[in-house]
Scaffold this motif. Structure first.
Motif, PDB file in Angstrom:
ATOM      1  N   MET A  18     -24.089 -21.793  -5.462  1.00  0.00           N
ATOM      2  CA  MET A  18     -23.994 -21.130  -6.743  1.00  0.00           C
ATOM      3  C   MET A  18     -23.120 -19.890  -6.585  1.00  0.00           C
ATOM      4  O   MET A  18     -23.259 -19.148  -5.623  1.00  0.00           O
ATOM      5  N   GLN A  19     -22.242 -19.683  -7.546  1.00  0.00           N
ATOM      6  CA  GLN A  19     -21.387 -18.510  -7.578  1.00  0.00           C
ATOM      7  C   GLN A  19     -21.797 -17.610  -8.745  1.00  0.00           C
ATOM      8  O   GLN A  19     -22.587 -18.007  -9.598  1.00  0.00           O
ATOM      9  N   LEU A  20     -21.256 -16.394  -8.782  1.00  0.00           N
ATOM     10  CA  LEU A  20     -21.630 -15.428  -9.821  1.00  0.00           C
ATOM     11  C   LEU A  20     -21.458 -15.965 -11.244  1.00  0.00           C
ATOM     12  O   LEU A  20     -22.347 -15.745 -12.077  1.00  0.00           O
ATOM     13  N   PRO A  21     -20.373 -16.697 -11.585  1.00  0.00           N
ATOM     14  CA  PRO A  21     -20.263 -17.214 -12.956  1.00  0.00           C
ATOM     15  C   PRO A  21     -21.402 -18.163 -13.337  1.00  0.00           C
ATOM     16  O   PRO A  21     -21.888 -18.138 -14.465  1.00  0.00           O
ATOM     17  N   GLU A  22     -21.849 -18.969 -12.382  1.00  0.00           N
ATOM     18  CA  GLU A  22     -22.975 -19.874 -12.650  1.00  0.00           C
ATOM     19  C   GLU A  22     -24.270 -19.088 -12.835  1.00  0.00           C
ATOM     20  O   GLU A  22     -25.081 -19.407 -13.710  1.00  0.00           O
ATOM     21  N   LEU A  23     -24.454 -18.065 -12.010  1.00  0.00           N
ATOM     22  CA  LEU A  23     -25.640 -17.215 -12.144  1.00  0.00           C
ATOM     23  C   LEU A  23     -25.634 -16.514 -13.495  1.00  0.00           C
ATOM     24  O   LEU A  23     -26.668 -16.413 -14.161  1.00  0.00           O
ATOM     25  N   LYS A  24     -24.471 -16.067 -13.931  1.00  0.00           N
ATOM     26  CA  LYS A  24     -24.352 -15.399 -15.230  1.00  0.00           C
ATOM     27  C   LYS A  24     -24.821 -16.317 -16.355  1.00  0.00           C
ATOM     28  O   LYS A  24     -25.528 -15.884 -17.270  1.00  0.00           O
ATOM     29  N   LYS A  25     -24.460 -17.592 -16.292  1.00  0.00           N
ATOM     30  CA  LYS A  25     -24.892 -18.556 -17.313  1.00  0.00           C
ATOM     31  C   LYS A  25     -26.403 -18.727 -17.308  1.00  0.00           C
ATOM     32  O   LYS A  25     -27.035 -18.765 -18.363  1.00  0.00           O
ATOM     33  N   ALA A  71     -27.998 -15.629 -18.799  1.00  0.00           N
ATOM     34  CA  ALA A  71     -27.790 -15.598 -20.254  1.00  0.00           C
ATOM     35  C   ALA A  71     -28.713 -16.570 -20.977  1.00  0.00           C
ATOM     36  O   ALA A  71     -29.120 -16.319 -22.108  1.00  0.00           O
ATOM     37  N   GLN A  72     -29.059 -17.672 -20.313  1.00  0.00           N
ATOM     38  CA  GLN A  72     -29.950 -18.672 -20.916  1.00  0.00           C
ATOM     39  C   GLN A  72     -31.423 -18.364 -20.658  1.00  0.00           C
ATOM     40  O   GLN A  72     -32.291 -19.149 -21.026  1.00  0.00           O
ATOM     41  N   SER A  73     -31.698 -17.250 -20.012  1.00  0.00           N
ATOM     42  CA  SER A  73     -33.070 -16.831 -19.666  1.00  0.00           C
ATOM     43  C   SER A  73     -33.807 -17.877 -18.839  1.00  0.00           C
ATOM     44  O   SER A  73     -35.016 -18.072 -18.999  1.00  0.00           O
ATOM     45  N   ILE A  74     -33.079 -18.561 -17.962  1.00  0.00           N
ATOM     46  CA  ILE A  74     -33.696 -19.527 -17.048  1.00  0.00           C
ATOM     47  C   ILE A  74     -34.557 -18.737 -16.058  1.00  0.00           C
ATOM     48  O   ILE A  74     -34.090 -17.765 -15.459  1.00  0.00           O
ATOM     49  N   PRO A  75     -35.827 -19.131 -15.872  1.00  0.00           N
ATOM     50  CA  PRO A  75     -36.673 -18.391 -14.933  1.00  0.00           C
ATOM     51  C   PRO A  75     -36.172 -18.553 -13.493  1.00  0.00           C
ATOM     52  O   PRO A  75     -36.035 -19.664 -13.005  1.00  0.00           O
ATOM     53  N   LEU A  76     -35.879 -17.435 -12.867  1.00  0.00           N
ATOM     54  CA  LEU A  76     -35.406 -17.453 -11.482  1.00  0.00           C
ATOM     55  C   LEU A  76     -35.756 -16.141 -10.821  1.00  0.00           C
ATOM     56  O   LEU A  76     -36.076 -15.165 -11.487  1.00  0.00           O
ATOM     57  N   GLY A  97     -26.548  -5.359  -5.648  1.00  0.00           N
ATOM     58  CA  GLY A  97     -27.168  -5.071  -6.942  1.00  0.00           C
ATOM     59  C   GLY A  97     -26.142  -4.844  -8.038  1.00  0.00           C
ATOM     60  O   GLY A  97     -26.329  -5.293  -9.168  1.00  0.00           O
ATOM     61  N   ILE A  98     -25.058  -4.159  -7.728  1.00  0.00           N
ATOM     62  CA  ILE A  98     -23.996  -3.923  -8.716  1.00  0.00           C
ATOM     63  C   ILE A  98     -23.373  -5.251  -9.145  1.00  0.00           C
ATOM     64  O   ILE A  98     -23.154  -5.488 -10.337  1.00  0.00           O
ATOM     65  N   ALA A  99     -23.108  -6.127  -8.182  1.00  0.00           N
ATOM     66  CA  ALA A  99     -22.541  -7.447  -8.508  1.00  0.00           C
ATOM     67  C   ALA A  99     -23.501  -8.252  -9.379  1.00  0.00           C
ATOM     68  O   ALA A  99     -23.082  -8.909 -10.336  1.00  0.00           O
ATOM     69  N   LEU A 100     -24.780  -8.176  -9.088  1.00  0.00           N
ATOM     70  CA  LEU A 100     -25.783  -8.910  -9.874  1.00  0.00           C
ATOM     71  C   LEU A 100     -25.928  -8.311 -11.271  1.00  0.00           C
ATOM     72  O   LEU A 100     -26.053  -9.046 -12.251  1.00  0.00           O
ATOM     73  N   ALA A 101     -25.902  -6.988 -11.357  1.00  0.00           N
ATOM     74  CA  ALA A 101     -25.999  -6.326 -12.664  1.00  0.00           C
ATOM     75  C   ALA A 101     -24.805  -6.692 -13.538  1.00  0.00           C
ATOM     76  O   ALA A 101     -24.932  -6.816 -14.758  1.00  0.00           O
ATOM     77  N   ALA A 102     -23.646  -6.883 -12.919  1.00  0.00           N
ATOM     78  CA  ALA A 102     -22.432  -7.228 -13.672  1.00  0.00           C
ATOM     79  C   ALA A 102     -22.546  -8.576 -14.375  1.00  0.00           C
ATOM     80  O   ALA A 102     -21.865  -8.809 -15.374  1.00  0.00           O
ATOM     81  N   VAL A 103     -23.425  -9.455 -13.881  1.00  0.00           N
ATOM     82  CA  VAL A 103     -23.602 -10.762 -14.538  1.00  0.00           C
ATOM     83  C   VAL A 103     -24.849 -10.776 -15.419  1.00  0.00           C
ATOM     84  O   VAL A 103     -25.260 -11.830 -15.896  1.00  0.00           O
ATOM     85  N   GLY A 104     -25.464  -9.607 -15.607  1.00  0.00           N
ATOM     86  CA  GLY A 104     -26.588  -9.506 -16.530  1.00  0.00           C
ATOM     87  C   GLY A 104     -27.968  -9.564 -15.912  1.00  0.00           C
ATOM     88  O   GLY A 104     -28.971  -9.485 -16.619  1.00  0.00           O
ATOM     89  N   ALA A 105     -28.055  -9.699 -14.593  1.00  0.00           N
ATOM     90  CA  ALA A 105     -29.374  -9.711 -13.948  1.00  0.00           C
ATOM     91  C   ALA A 105     -30.001  -8.325 -14.069  1.00  0.00           C
ATOM     92  O   ALA A 105     -29.304  -7.318 -13.997  1.00  0.00           O
ATOM     93  N   THR A 106     -31.303  -8.287 -14.275  1.00  0.00           N
ATOM     94  CA  THR A 106     -31.980  -7.000 -14.462  1.00  0.00           C
ATOM     95  C   THR A 106     -32.924  -6.639 -13.325  1.00  0.00           C
ATOM     96  O   THR A 106     -33.375  -5.502 -13.238  1.00  0.00           O
TER      97      THR A 106
END
Length: 106
Positions: free
Chosen positions: A1-8, A11-16, A58-67
């Motif tokens: 999995m790459q960052l664009p896939e994680l971002k999707k 965004a879909q609120s998939i539990p992970l 953490g900065i990279a993860l925050a950039a894709v919307g992870a909280t």
């Protein structure tokens, strides 16, 4: 999995669960946990994405919307830092990380 896939997924609120694994305090790898499936985050070359700090990850993860994420590191031995070793069967310490504060750095 790459960052664009994680971002999707985010965004879909998939539990992970997102774990930032610290190895010897010099490299950090991000592992994504989806139900029973675990996979490390990859870079564009298909290799594990390596970060130099938990903050950089953490900065990279925050950039894709992870909280949120969990920093996972080995439990230090008592002779190293002067406390009792981990008592549970799990030899890892887990520290929650709120990524929302890092979002503005992304």
């Amino acid at each position: 999995m790459q960052l664009p896939e994680l971002k999707k997924l985010v965004a879909q609120s998939i539990p992970l669960t997102i774990e930032i694994h610290a190895f010897e305090g010099i490299i950090y790898l991000v592992e994504i946990v989806l139900a029973e499936r675990r996979q490390f985050l990859k870079n564009s070359s298909g290799e594990n994405a390596v970060y130099k700090s938990s903050t950089a990850a953490g900065i990279a993860l925050a950039a894709v919307g992870a909280t949120s994420a969990v920093i996972v590191h080995q439990c230090a031995y008592d002779e190293v830092i002067g406390h009792e070793p981990c008592q549970s069967g799990d030899s890892h310490l887990r520290t929650p990380m709120d990524l929302r504060a890092l979002a503005r750095l992304a």
